[in-house]
Design a protein around this motif. Structure first.
Motif: not given
Length: 113
Positions: A34-50, A77-81, A96-100
């Motif tokens: 999700r975008d917040r002002d000039d920051r792109r907040v990444f919160f989830h990453t996934e790759v299919g099992e296949a 980087p909210v997303c752990p990956y 990179a900005d810190p997660v607050t």
């Protein structure tokens, strides 16, 4: 007979707030933001099992962060990956900005919509 070695393709899908990685035209994974002002907040990453074990998540995140940099934005980087990726890739530390707690609260509100 021969194994296909198609180069994965990463695309930004603004309408769905994510980057997708495609293998042979099929979506193999995604990273959501999700975008917040000039920051792109990444919160989830996934790759299919296949598609596991091919390094696709790393390719996806590297290209997504490169795109964010090119657009003049910063990342959170909210997303752990994504956070783990950043620890190994200092070349993105400058954007990179810190997660607050404030960002986490804002993100929670965004995702409830």
């Amino acid at each position: 007979m021969t194994e296909q070695s198609t180069t994965p393709v990463v695309r930004r899908v603004d309408a769905r707030h994510r980057y997708e990685i495609l293998v042979d035209g099929e979506r193999a994974g995604l990273t959501a933001y999700r975008d917040r002002d000039d920051r792109r907040v990444f919160f989830h990453t996934e790759v299919g099992e296949a598609y596991a074990g091919r390094g696709l998540a790393s390719i996806l995140i590297e290209q997504a962060l490169t795109d964010v940099r090119a657009s003049g934005m910063r990342i959170v980087p909210v997303c752990p990956y994504v956070a783990k990726f950043l620890k190994k890739h200092d070349e993105f530390a400058d954007i990179a900005d810190p997660v607050t707690p404030e960002v986490l609260q804002w993100l929670e509100g965004q995702l409830k919509r």
